[in-house]
Scaffold this motif. Structure first.
Motif, PDB file in Angstrom:
ATOM      1  N   GLU A   9       0.803  -1.240   0.000  1.00  0.00           N
ATOM      2  CA  GLU A   9       0.000   0.000   0.000  1.00  0.00           C
ATOM      3  C   GLU A   9       0.829   1.279   0.000  1.00  0.00           C
ATOM      4  O   GLU A   9       0.289   2.356  -0.221  1.00  0.00           O
ATOM      5  N   ARG A  10       2.144   1.184   0.265  1.00  0.00           N
ATOM      6  CA  ARG A  10       2.955   2.408   0.193  1.00  0.00           C
ATOM      7  C   ARG A  10       2.976   2.922  -1.225  1.00  0.00           C
ATOM      8  O   ARG A  10       3.180   2.171  -2.150  1.00  0.00           O
ATOM      9  N   ARG A  11       2.714   4.191  -1.376  1.00  0.00           N
ATOM     10  CA  ARG A  11       2.775   4.817  -2.685  1.00  0.00           C
ATOM     11  C   ARG A  11       3.488   6.154  -2.552  1.00  0.00           C
ATOM     12  O   ARG A  11       3.524   6.736  -1.474  1.00  0.00           O
ATOM     13  N   SER A  12       4.024   6.637  -3.658  1.00  0.00           N
ATOM     14  CA  SER A  12       4.565   7.990  -3.665  1.00  0.00           C
ATOM     15  C   SER A  12       3.387   8.929  -3.869  1.00  0.00           C
ATOM     16  O   SER A  12       2.818   8.996  -4.954  1.00  0.00           O
ATOM     17  N   VAL A  13       3.033   9.586  -2.805  1.00  0.00           N
ATOM     18  CA  VAL A  13       1.827  10.418  -2.799  1.00  0.00           C
ATOM     19  C   VAL A  13       2.190  11.844  -3.224  1.00  0.00           C
ATOM     20  O   VAL A  13       2.978  12.513  -2.560  1.00  0.00           O
ATOM     21  N   ASN A  66      10.910  23.419  -7.093  1.00  0.00           N
ATOM     22  CA  ASN A  66       9.563  23.928  -6.777  1.00  0.00           C
ATOM     23  C   ASN A  66       8.504  22.833  -6.705  1.00  0.00           C
ATOM     24  O   ASN A  66       7.338  23.073  -7.051  1.00  0.00           O
ATOM     25  N   GLN A  67       8.884  21.655  -6.246  1.00  0.00           N
ATOM     26  CA  GLN A  67       7.905  20.570  -6.138  1.00  0.00           C
ATOM     27  C   GLN A  67       6.950  20.903  -4.987  1.00  0.00           C
ATOM     28  O   GLN A  67       7.353  20.975  -3.826  1.00  0.00           O
ATOM     29  N   ARG A  68       5.704  21.072  -5.345  1.00  0.00           N
ATOM     30  CA  ARG A  68       4.669  21.553  -4.423  1.00  0.00           C
ATOM     31  C   ARG A  68       4.533  20.668  -3.168  1.00  0.00           C
ATOM     32  O   ARG A  68       4.241  21.146  -2.069  1.00  0.00           O
ATOM     33  N   HIS A 155       6.668  10.538   0.075  1.00  0.00           N
ATOM     34  CA  HIS A 155       7.091  10.689  -1.326  1.00  0.00           C
ATOM     35  C   HIS A 155       8.595  10.967  -1.362  1.00  0.00           C
ATOM     36  O   HIS A 155       9.047  12.002  -0.887  1.00  0.00           O
ATOM     37  N   PRO A 156       9.372  10.022  -1.934  1.00  0.00           N
ATOM     38  CA  PRO A 156      10.816  10.261  -2.052  1.00  0.00           C
ATOM     39  C   PRO A 156      11.109  11.165  -3.249  1.00  0.00           C
ATOM     40  O   PRO A 156      10.387  11.119  -4.245  1.00  0.00           O
ATOM     41  N   MET A 157      12.143  11.974  -3.132  1.00  0.00           N
ATOM     42  CA  MET A 157      12.515  12.868  -4.249  1.00  0.00           C
ATOM     43  C   MET A 157      14.037  12.993  -4.347  1.00  0.00           C
ATOM     44  O   MET A 157      14.702  13.124  -3.313  1.00  0.00           O
ATOM     45  N   ASP A 158      14.528  12.976  -5.577  1.00  0.00           N
ATOM     46  CA  ASP A 158      15.923  13.396  -5.772  1.00  0.00           C
ATOM     47  C   ASP A 158      16.022  14.485  -6.828  1.00  0.00           C
ATOM     48  O   ASP A 158      17.114  14.788  -7.320  1.00  0.00           O
ATOM     49  N   GLY A 159      14.884  15.058  -7.151  1.00  0.00           N
ATOM     50  CA  GLY A 159      14.881  16.205  -8.057  1.00  0.00           C
ATOM     51  C   GLY A 159      15.144  17.466  -7.248  1.00  0.00           C
ATOM     52  O   GLY A 159      14.212  18.147  -6.803  1.00  0.00           O
ATOM     53  N   MET A 197       3.621  -0.046 -13.516  1.00  0.00           N
ATOM     54  CA  MET A 197       4.148  -1.398 -13.689  1.00  0.00           C
ATOM     55  C   MET A 197       5.450  -1.635 -12.924  1.00  0.00           C
ATOM     56  O   MET A 197       6.194  -0.696 -12.637  1.00  0.00           O
ATOM     57  N   ARG A 198       5.709  -2.862 -12.601  1.00  0.00           N
ATOM     58  CA  ARG A 198       7.007  -3.257 -12.067  1.00  0.00           C
ATOM     59  C   ARG A 198       7.539  -4.398 -12.921  1.00  0.00           C
ATOM     60  O   ARG A 198       6.758  -5.207 -13.439  1.00  0.00           O
ATOM     61  N   PHE A 199       8.847  -4.448 -13.070  1.00  0.00           N
ATOM     62  CA  PHE A 199       9.430  -5.583 -13.775  1.00  0.00           C
ATOM     63  C   PHE A 199       9.356  -6.791 -12.849  1.00  0.00           C
ATOM     64  O   PHE A 199       9.833  -6.745 -11.718  1.00  0.00           O
TER      65      PHE A 199
HETATM   66  C1  LIG Z   1      15.436   8.002  -5.155  1.00  0.00           C
HETATM   67  C2  LIG Z   1      14.093   8.441  -5.681  1.00  0.00           C
HETATM   68  C3  LIG Z   1      13.953   9.702  -6.210  1.00  0.00           C
HETATM   69  C4  LIG Z   1      12.716  10.161  -6.673  1.00  0.00           C
HETATM   70  N1  LIG Z   1      12.586  11.456  -7.063  1.00  0.00           N
HETATM   71  C5  LIG Z   1      11.363  11.943  -7.356  1.00  0.00           C
HETATM   72  C6  LIG Z   1      11.188  13.342  -7.607  1.00  0.00           C
HETATM   73  O1  LIG Z   1      12.104  14.152  -7.492  1.00  0.00           O
HETATM   74  N2  LIG Z   1       9.940  13.777  -7.932  1.00  0.00           N
HETATM   75  C7  LIG Z   1       8.873  12.922  -8.022  1.00  0.00           C
HETATM   76  O2  LIG Z   1       7.764  13.389  -8.332  1.00  0.00           O
HETATM   77  N3  LIG Z   1       9.015  11.604  -7.764  1.00  0.00           N
HETATM   78  C8  LIG Z   1      10.224  11.098  -7.416  1.00  0.00           C
HETATM   79  N4  LIG Z   1      10.367   9.770  -7.091  1.00  0.00           N
HETATM   80  C9  LIG Z   1       9.173   8.921  -7.013  1.00  0.00           C
HETATM   81  C10 LIG Z   1       9.093   7.860  -8.120  1.00  0.00           C
HETATM   82  O3  LIG Z   1       8.713   8.449  -9.324  1.00  0.00           O
HETATM   83  C11 LIG Z   1       8.100   6.756  -7.678  1.00  0.00           C
HETATM   84  O4  LIG Z   1       8.597   6.125  -6.524  1.00  0.00           O
HETATM   85  C12 LIG Z   1       7.874   5.718  -8.771  1.00  0.00           C
HETATM   86  O5  LIG Z   1       7.255   6.303  -9.867  1.00  0.00           O
HETATM   87  C13 LIG Z   1       7.030   4.551  -8.278  1.00  0.00           C
HETATM   88  O6  LIG Z   1       5.812   4.988  -7.722  1.00  0.00           O
HETATM   89  P1  LIG Z   1       5.311   4.443  -6.299  1.00  0.00           P
HETATM   90  O7  LIG Z   1       6.366   4.901  -5.291  1.00  0.00           O
HETATM   91  O8  LIG Z   1       3.970   5.100  -6.054  1.00  0.00           O
HETATM   92  O9  LIG Z   1       5.217   2.973  -6.384  1.00  0.00           O
HETATM   93  C14 LIG Z   1      11.598   9.293  -6.637  1.00  0.00           C
HETATM   94  C15 LIG Z   1      11.754   7.987  -6.125  1.00  0.00           C
HETATM   95  C16 LIG Z   1      12.968   7.577  -5.639  1.00  0.00           C
HETATM   96  C17 LIG Z   1      13.087   6.191  -5.034  1.00  0.00           C
END
Ligand SMILES: Cc1cc2nc3c(=O)[nH]c(=O)nc-3n(C[C@H](O)[C@H](O)[C@H](O)COP(=O)(O)O)c2cc1C
Length: 208
Positions: A9-13, A66-68, A155-159, A197-199
Protein backbone atom coordinates in the motif's frame (compact mmCIF):
# COMPACT_ATOMS: atom_id res chain seq x y z
CA UNK A 1 -1.42 -4.10 9.33
CA UNK A 2 0.66 -6.94 7.93
CA UNK A 3 4.14 -5.87 6.79
CA UNK A 4 3.39 -7.11 3.29
CA UNK A 5 0.27 -4.88 3.18
CA UNK A 6 2.37 -1.88 4.24
CA UNK A 7 4.77 -2.61 1.39
CA UNK A 8 1.89 -3.11 -1.06
CA UNK A 9 0.00 0.00 0.00
CA UNK A 10 2.95 2.41 0.19
CA UNK A 11 2.78 4.82 -2.68
CA UNK A 12 4.56 7.99 -3.66
CA UNK A 13 1.83 10.42 -2.80
CA UNK A 14 1.99 13.60 -4.86
CA UNK A 15 -0.79 15.47 -3.05
CA UNK A 16 -0.60 15.95 0.69
CA UNK A 17 -3.19 17.48 2.99
CA UNK A 18 -1.53 20.83 3.82
CA UNK A 19 -3.69 21.26 6.94
CA UNK A 20 -2.37 18.14 8.65
CA UNK A 21 0.19 18.84 11.37
CA UNK A 22 2.59 16.11 12.48
CA UNK A 23 3.90 16.23 16.05
CA UNK A 24 7.59 16.28 16.92
CA UNK A 25 7.01 13.00 18.82
CA UNK A 26 5.69 11.33 15.67
CA UNK A 27 8.67 12.61 13.68
CA UNK A 28 11.10 11.19 16.25
CA UNK A 29 9.18 7.90 16.38
CA UNK A 30 9.34 7.45 12.59
CA UNK A 31 13.08 8.17 12.60
CA UNK A 32 13.84 5.92 15.56
CA UNK A 33 12.05 3.02 13.91
CA UNK A 34 13.75 3.82 10.60
CA UNK A 35 17.11 3.67 12.37
CA UNK A 36 16.50 -0.04 13.03
CA UNK A 37 17.59 -0.47 9.41
CA UNK A 38 20.65 -2.65 9.02
CA UNK A 39 23.99 -1.02 8.23
CA UNK A 40 27.45 -2.29 7.55
CA UNK A 41 29.25 -2.87 10.88
CA UNK A 42 26.21 -1.11 12.41
CA UNK A 43 27.95 2.15 11.53
CA UNK A 44 24.68 3.94 10.64
CA UNK A 45 26.23 6.45 8.25
CA UNK A 46 23.17 8.66 8.05
CA UNK A 47 21.83 11.82 9.53
CA UNK A 48 18.43 13.36 9.05
CA UNK A 49 16.99 16.86 9.17
CA UNK A 50 13.21 17.04 9.65
CA UNK A 51 12.03 20.17 7.88
CA UNK A 52 8.73 21.08 9.48
CA UNK A 53 8.31 24.85 9.59
CA UNK A 54 6.55 26.56 6.67
CA UNK A 55 9.45 28.96 6.26
CA UNK A 56 12.07 26.19 5.98
CA UNK A 57 9.84 24.06 3.75
CA UNK A 58 9.55 27.00 1.35
CA UNK A 59 13.34 27.29 1.22
CA UNK A 60 13.55 23.54 0.60
CA UNK A 61 10.87 23.65 -2.11
CA UNK A 62 12.88 26.26 -4.03
CA UNK A 63 15.92 23.96 -3.92
CA UNK A 64 13.73 21.02 -4.97
CA UNK A 65 12.58 22.25 -8.37
CA UNK A 66 9.56 23.93 -6.78
CA UNK A 67 7.90 20.57 -6.14
CA UNK A 68 4.67 21.55 -4.42
CA UNK A 69 4.56 18.45 -2.22
CA UNK A 70 7.53 19.82 -0.27
CA UNK A 71 5.38 22.56 1.27
CA UNK A 72 2.12 20.60 1.41
CA UNK A 73 3.63 17.64 3.28
CA UNK A 74 3.69 17.86 7.08
CA UNK A 75 7.42 17.26 7.21
CA UNK A 76 10.20 16.68 4.71
CA UNK A 77 13.17 14.60 5.78
CA UNK A 78 16.53 15.50 4.32
CA UNK A 79 18.39 12.18 4.35
CA UNK A 80 22.13 12.74 4.70
CA UNK A 81 24.74 10.12 3.85
CA UNK A 82 27.59 10.77 6.25
CA UNK A 83 30.90 9.96 4.58
CA UNK A 84 32.76 10.43 7.88
CA UNK A 85 30.60 8.01 9.88
CA UNK A 86 33.38 5.46 10.15
CA UNK A 87 35.58 7.85 12.14
CA UNK A 88 32.62 9.37 14.00
CA UNK A 89 30.79 6.19 15.01
CA UNK A 90 33.23 3.29 15.16
CA UNK A 91 34.30 3.70 18.80
CA UNK A 92 30.74 3.87 20.12
CA UNK A 93 29.61 0.97 17.96
CA UNK A 94 32.47 -1.24 19.14
CA UNK A 95 32.10 -0.20 22.79
CA UNK A 96 28.44 -1.21 22.56
CA UNK A 97 29.40 -4.60 21.07
CA UNK A 98 31.94 -5.17 23.84
CA UNK A 99 29.34 -4.22 26.48
CA UNK A 100 26.81 -6.57 24.90
CA UNK A 101 29.38 -9.37 24.99
CA UNK A 102 29.57 -9.73 21.20
CA UNK A 103 33.36 -9.52 21.36
CA UNK A 104 36.23 -8.69 23.65
CA UNK A 105 38.29 -5.48 23.56
CA UNK A 106 41.18 -7.02 21.63
CA UNK A 107 38.88 -8.35 18.90
CA UNK A 108 37.17 -4.94 18.80
CA UNK A 109 40.52 -3.35 17.98
CA UNK A 110 40.87 -5.81 15.09
CA UNK A 111 37.38 -4.87 13.85
CA UNK A 112 38.41 -1.22 13.89
CA UNK A 113 41.38 -1.94 11.66
CA UNK A 114 39.23 -4.13 9.42
CA UNK A 115 36.50 -1.49 8.95
CA UNK A 116 39.13 1.18 8.31
CA UNK A 117 40.60 -1.03 5.61
CA UNK A 118 37.13 -1.53 4.10
CA UNK A 119 35.73 2.00 4.20
CA UNK A 120 38.44 4.22 5.64
CA UNK A 121 41.31 6.38 4.56
CA UNK A 122 43.14 3.81 2.49
CA UNK A 123 40.13 3.63 0.27
CA UNK A 124 39.02 5.73 -2.62
CA UNK A 125 36.69 8.67 -2.23
CA UNK A 126 34.17 6.74 -4.33
CA UNK A 127 34.14 3.74 -2.00
CA UNK A 128 33.60 5.98 1.01
CA UNK A 129 30.69 7.70 -0.76
CA UNK A 130 29.12 4.42 -1.86
CA UNK A 131 29.36 3.07 1.69
CA UNK A 132 27.50 6.11 3.04
CA UNK A 133 24.85 6.25 0.30
CA UNK A 134 24.23 2.49 0.31
CA UNK A 135 23.51 2.39 4.03
CA UNK A 136 21.61 5.70 4.18
CA UNK A 137 19.31 4.32 1.48
CA UNK A 138 18.27 1.45 3.76
CA UNK A 139 17.42 4.04 6.42
CA UNK A 140 15.42 6.01 3.84
CA UNK A 141 13.39 3.02 2.66
CA UNK A 142 12.75 1.96 6.24
CA UNK A 143 11.57 5.49 7.02
CA UNK A 144 8.92 5.31 4.28
CA UNK A 145 7.76 1.88 5.40
CA UNK A 146 7.65 2.89 9.09
CA UNK A 147 5.78 6.09 8.20
CA UNK A 148 3.19 4.06 6.27
CA UNK A 149 2.87 1.59 9.10
CA UNK A 150 2.25 4.47 11.53
CA UNK A 151 -0.51 5.87 9.29
CA UNK A 152 1.40 8.38 7.17
CA UNK A 153 2.07 8.69 3.46
CA UNK A 154 5.36 9.60 1.85
CA UNK A 155 7.09 10.69 -1.33
CA UNK A 156 10.82 10.26 -2.05
CA UNK A 157 12.52 12.87 -4.25
CA UNK A 158 15.92 13.40 -5.77
CA UNK A 159 14.88 16.20 -8.06
CA UNK A 160 16.77 18.93 -6.22
CA UNK A 161 19.85 21.11 -6.19
CA UNK A 162 22.05 19.34 -3.66
CA UNK A 163 24.39 22.30 -3.22
CA UNK A 164 21.47 24.62 -2.46
CA UNK A 165 20.13 22.19 0.16
CA UNK A 166 23.57 21.84 1.75
CA UNK A 167 24.01 25.61 1.86
CA UNK A 168 20.56 26.39 3.28
CA UNK A 169 20.57 23.62 5.88
CA UNK A 170 24.22 23.84 6.95
CA UNK A 171 25.13 20.35 5.76
CA UNK A 172 28.89 19.77 5.55
CA UNK A 173 30.29 19.78 2.01
CA UNK A 174 31.70 16.24 2.28
CA UNK A 175 28.29 14.78 3.13
CA UNK A 176 25.82 13.64 0.46
CA UNK A 177 22.07 14.13 0.18
CA UNK A 178 20.85 11.03 -1.71
CA UNK A 179 17.19 11.97 -1.37
CA UNK A 180 14.57 13.91 0.54
CA UNK A 181 11.32 12.34 1.72
CA UNK A 182 8.02 14.17 2.12
CA UNK A 183 5.76 12.68 4.81
CA UNK A 184 2.20 13.58 5.72
CA UNK A 185 -1.36 12.58 4.94
CA UNK A 186 -2.60 11.99 1.43
CA UNK A 187 -5.14 14.60 0.37
CA UNK A 188 -8.01 12.18 -0.31
CA UNK A 189 -9.78 14.73 -2.53
CA UNK A 190 -6.99 14.17 -5.09
CA UNK A 191 -7.04 10.79 -6.78
CA UNK A 192 -3.90 8.70 -6.53
CA UNK A 193 -2.70 7.51 -9.93
CA UNK A 194 -2.86 3.72 -10.36
CA UNK A 195 0.28 1.85 -9.33
CA UNK A 196 2.68 1.80 -12.26
CA UNK A 197 4.15 -1.40 -13.69
CA UNK A 198 7.01 -3.26 -12.07
CA UNK A 199 9.43 -5.58 -13.77
CA UNK A 200 8.61 -9.05 -12.54
CA UNK A 201 11.27 -11.53 -11.58
CA UNK A 202 10.90 -13.22 -14.99
CA UNK A 203 12.39 -10.08 -16.59
CA UNK A 204 14.66 -8.68 -13.91
CA UNK A 205 16.02 -11.72 -12.14
CA UNK A 206 17.24 -15.24 -12.55
CA UNK A 207 17.64 -18.30 -10.39
CA UNK A 208 20.99 -20.02 -10.82
C1 LIG B 1 15.44 8.00 -5.15
C2 LIG B 1 14.09 8.44 -5.68
C3 LIG B 1 13.95 9.70 -6.21
C4 LIG B 1 12.72 10.16 -6.67
N1 LIG B 1 12.59 11.46 -7.06
C5 LIG B 1 11.36 11.94 -7.36
C6 LIG B 1 11.19 13.34 -7.61
O1 LIG B 1 12.10 14.15 -7.49
N2 LIG B 1 9.94 13.78 -7.93
C7 LIG B 1 8.87 12.92 -8.02
O2 LIG B 1 7.76 13.39 -8.33
N3 LIG B 1 9.02 11.60 -7.76
C8 LIG B 1 10.22 11.10 -7.42
N4 LIG B 1 10.37 9.77 -7.09
C9 LIG B 1 9.17 8.92 -7.01
C10 LIG B 1 9.09 7.86 -8.12
O3 LIG B 1 8.71 8.45 -9.32
C11 LIG B 1 8.10 6.76 -7.68
O4 LIG B 1 8.60 6.12 -6.52
C12 LIG B 1 7.87 5.72 -8.77
O5 LIG B 1 7.26 6.30 -9.87
C13 LIG B 1 7.03 4.55 -8.28
O6 LIG B 1 5.81 4.99 -7.72
P1 LIG B 1 5.31 4.44 -6.30
O7 LIG B 1 6.37 4.90 -5.29
O8 LIG B 1 3.97 5.10 -6.05
O9 LIG B 1 5.22 2.97 -6.38
C14 LIG B 1 11.60 9.29 -6.64
C15 LIG B 1 11.75 7.99 -6.12
C16 LIG B 1 12.97 7.58 -5.64
C17 LIG B 1 13.09 6.19 -5.03
Amino acid sequence: MEYIDVVTERRSVANFDPSFVISDEEIKKICDYAALAPSSMNLQPWKVIAVKSKEKKEILMKAAMNQRKVVDASVVFIVIADTKALEEHIDRVLENWVNLGYLDKKTAEGYKNFSTALYGKENTELKRKLFAIKNASFFAMNLMICAKSLGFDSHPMDGFDEEAIKKNFSIPEDNIVPLIIAVGKHDKSKKLLPRAMRFKFEESGKIV
